[in-house]
Design a protein around this motif. Structure first.
Motif, PDB file in Angstrom:
ATOM      1  N   TYR A 114      35.213 -25.533 -86.489  1.00  0.00           N
ATOM      2  CA  TYR A 114      33.897 -25.547 -85.244  1.00  0.00           C
ATOM      3  C   TYR A 114      33.876 -24.505 -85.233  1.00  0.00           C
ATOM      4  CZ  TYR A 114      32.976 -30.376 -84.987  1.00  0.00           C
ATOM      5  OH  TYR A 114      32.152 -31.362 -85.566  1.00  0.00           O
ATOM      6  N   ASP A 115      33.525 -23.705 -84.499  1.00  0.00           N
ATOM      7  CA  ASP A 115      33.129 -22.877 -83.667  1.00  0.00           C
ATOM      8  C   ASP A 115      32.694 -23.191 -82.996  1.00  0.00           C
ATOM      9  OD1 ASP A 115      30.115 -22.809 -84.034  1.00  0.00           O
ATOM     10  OD2 ASP A 115      30.536 -21.163 -85.967  1.00  0.00           O
ATOM     11  N   LYS A 116      31.887 -21.818 -81.314  1.00  0.00           N
ATOM     12  CA  LYS A 116      31.447 -22.069 -80.023  1.00  0.00           C
ATOM     13  C   LYS A 116      30.151 -23.637 -80.899  1.00  0.00           C
ATOM     14  CE  LYS A 116      30.349 -20.877 -76.196  1.00  0.00           C
ATOM     15  NZ  LYS A 116      30.101 -19.546 -74.998  1.00  0.00           N
ATOM     16  N   THR A 117      29.128 -22.325 -81.596  1.00  0.00           N
ATOM     17  CA  THR A 117      27.722 -22.764 -81.608  1.00  0.00           C
ATOM     18  C   THR A 117      27.766 -24.807 -81.926  1.00  0.00           C
ATOM     19  OG1 THR A 117      26.569 -21.260 -81.693  1.00  0.00           O
ATOM     20  CG2 THR A 117      25.581 -22.714 -82.441  1.00  0.00           C
ATOM     21  N   LEU A 118      29.109 -25.100 -83.030  1.00  0.00           N
ATOM     22  CA  LEU A 118      28.697 -25.554 -83.857  1.00  0.00           C
ATOM     23  C   LEU A 118      29.424 -26.962 -82.707  1.00  0.00           C
ATOM     24  CD1 LEU A 118      28.516 -27.659 -86.448  1.00  0.00           C
ATOM     25  CD2 LEU A 118      30.576 -27.275 -87.301  1.00  0.00           C
ATOM     26  N   ALA A 119      30.320 -26.115 -82.103  1.00  0.00           N
ATOM     27  CA  ALA A 119      30.948 -27.474 -80.880  1.00  0.00           C
ATOM     28  C   ALA A 119      30.256 -28.035 -79.667  1.00  0.00           C
ATOM     29  CB  ALA A 119      32.246 -25.948 -80.495  1.00  0.00           C
ATOM     30  N   GLU A 120      29.454 -27.006 -79.546  1.00  0.00           N
ATOM     31  CA  GLU A 120      28.685 -27.286 -78.762  1.00  0.00           C
ATOM     32  C   GLU A 120      26.842 -28.477 -78.971  1.00  0.00           C
ATOM     33  OE1 GLU A 120      28.622 -26.998 -75.615  1.00  0.00           O
ATOM     34  OE2 GLU A 120      29.202 -24.656 -74.964  1.00  0.00           O
TER      35      GLU A 120
END
Length: 371
Positions: free
Chosen positions: A307-313
């Motif tokens: 996960y990175d921030k974009t995928l997490a959101e």
């Protein structure tokens, strides 16, 4: 819509944000004892909504790697108390991941040099980590012996005792490690479980040990302080099953009445492809969550893997409640702040992942304080 930085309730755990530090084995606990350096390491990362410790052995038999911590002795409990005190002093929440490796071990790590234990006497085609003469190296696992059915209640009690010890050590709860090809996962999967008794064969039998462990722990410390990690399709540590969807849907339906704090899922191949397929078709995680909710399950839903921030959101918008970050937390003790600000991330030094001291452990730089 919830963001990564919004608070969330997971059972009895009130978490300041939805960012979780995933469990990360670091091999810095000689003699299976937590150290003051570990207290520093975890407290540096206390801005995570929740910290899940590195996998921690419930018994000497449960150990599979050199210099990993345990939680079966009074001395270990005392060591962990210093860790939890340090995290709590910085406002953090921390649970311990309870671990029995099963066949992913070596005779050198077992009591009296005995064979590791497993559902069936099938050697795992994988490696473990030994330290000999001060030098760490990955070596092949040893051939295991099959557990006698009469030994299984004792293992369940080892989990119960470890959960009780965790609360004594000041942890906010526990996470049971049911993933990545370790003992409970070995029982779940038909590739590693070829028993013909009440713990092998049909799904209901293969899931029996995991469910007995979860029932024992929730009886001991309450479901609201108990989480569970699962990895439905990972091939980690040589586990496999041709039909993971019905297997794991059965498991989560049986877990629903326990009212757990959270369920933690590794999506795809651990540390690898998120769309990894094992078995007859791609795994449907939305269907898994729907099966759990339909059975009355209320646990927070935690997702993990790359996960990175974009995928997490995006995952939060699709129904996840918590997102676990692993290697990025190794190199970024202030990961929450970096994600919030869109700041660049430190790159982890992979040569320091397993074993060693301060280097690559507690010496990663944090952003300059705004104060």
């Amino acid at each position: 819509m919830s963001s990564l930085f919004d608070p969330v309730q997971a059972g009895a755990l009130h978490l300041a944000n939805r960012i979780v530090m995933a469990p990360l084995t670091r091999n810095r606990a000689p003699g299976a004892l937590p150290t003051p350096l570990m207290a520093t390491y975890y407290s540096q990362r206390a801005t995570a909504g929740l910290i899940v410790t590195e996998a921690t052995a419930i018994s000497h038999q449960g150990q599979g790697y050199a210099d990993v911590p345990g939680i079966w002795s009074a001395e270990q409990v005392a060591g962990w108390k210093k860790v939890t005190d340090a995290v709590h002093a910085r406002g953090g929440k921390i649970v311990v991941q309870l671990w029995h490796v099963g066949r992913v071990s070596h005779n050198d790590l077992q009591p009296g040099g005995q064979a590791p234990v497993a559902p069936s006497a099938i050697t795992a085609k994988t490696k473990t980590y030994l330290i000999r003469d001060g030098v760490g190296a990955f070596v092949d696992t040893s051939a295991p012996r099959a557990l006698d059915i009469g030994e299984l209640p004792g293992i369940v009690q080892d989990y119960r005792r470890a959960a009780r010890n965790a609360i004594e050590a000041g942890f906010d709860g526990v996470e049971v490690h049911g993933a990545n090809g370790y003992l409970l996962d070995q029982f779940l999967r038909s590739g590693s479980n070829q028993r013909t008794d009440a713990y092998g064969g049909p799904i209901e039998n293969r899931a029996r040990l995991l469910l007995e462990v979860m029932q024992a722990i929730t009886q001991e410390i309450g479901g609201a302080r108990t989480g569970l990690r699962l990895s439905p399709v990972t091939p980690a540590n040589d586990v496999s099953d041709p039909h993971p969807q019905p297997l794991f849907e059965y498991v989560v339906r049986q877990l629903a009445p326990l009212q757990l704090a959270y369920l933690h899922f590794i999506e795809g191949q651990t540390g690898g492809a998120r769309d990894y397929v094992q078995g007859d078709q791609p795994f449907d995680y939305a269907a898994l969550r729907a099966a759990y909710r339909a059975a009355g399950g209320t646990a927070a839903w935690m997702v993990n893997n790359g996960y990175d921030k974009t995928l997490a959101e995006r995952s939060l918008k699709e129904g996840a409640d918590l997102v676990a970050f692993g290697k990025t937390f190794i190199a970024n003790p202030d990961l929450v702040q970096r994600l919030r600000q869109g700041a660049p991330l430190n790159e982890p030094d992979r040569s320091t992942f397993y074993g060693g001291g301060v280097k690559g452990y507690t010496d990663y730089p944090a952003l300059a304080s705004n104060g």
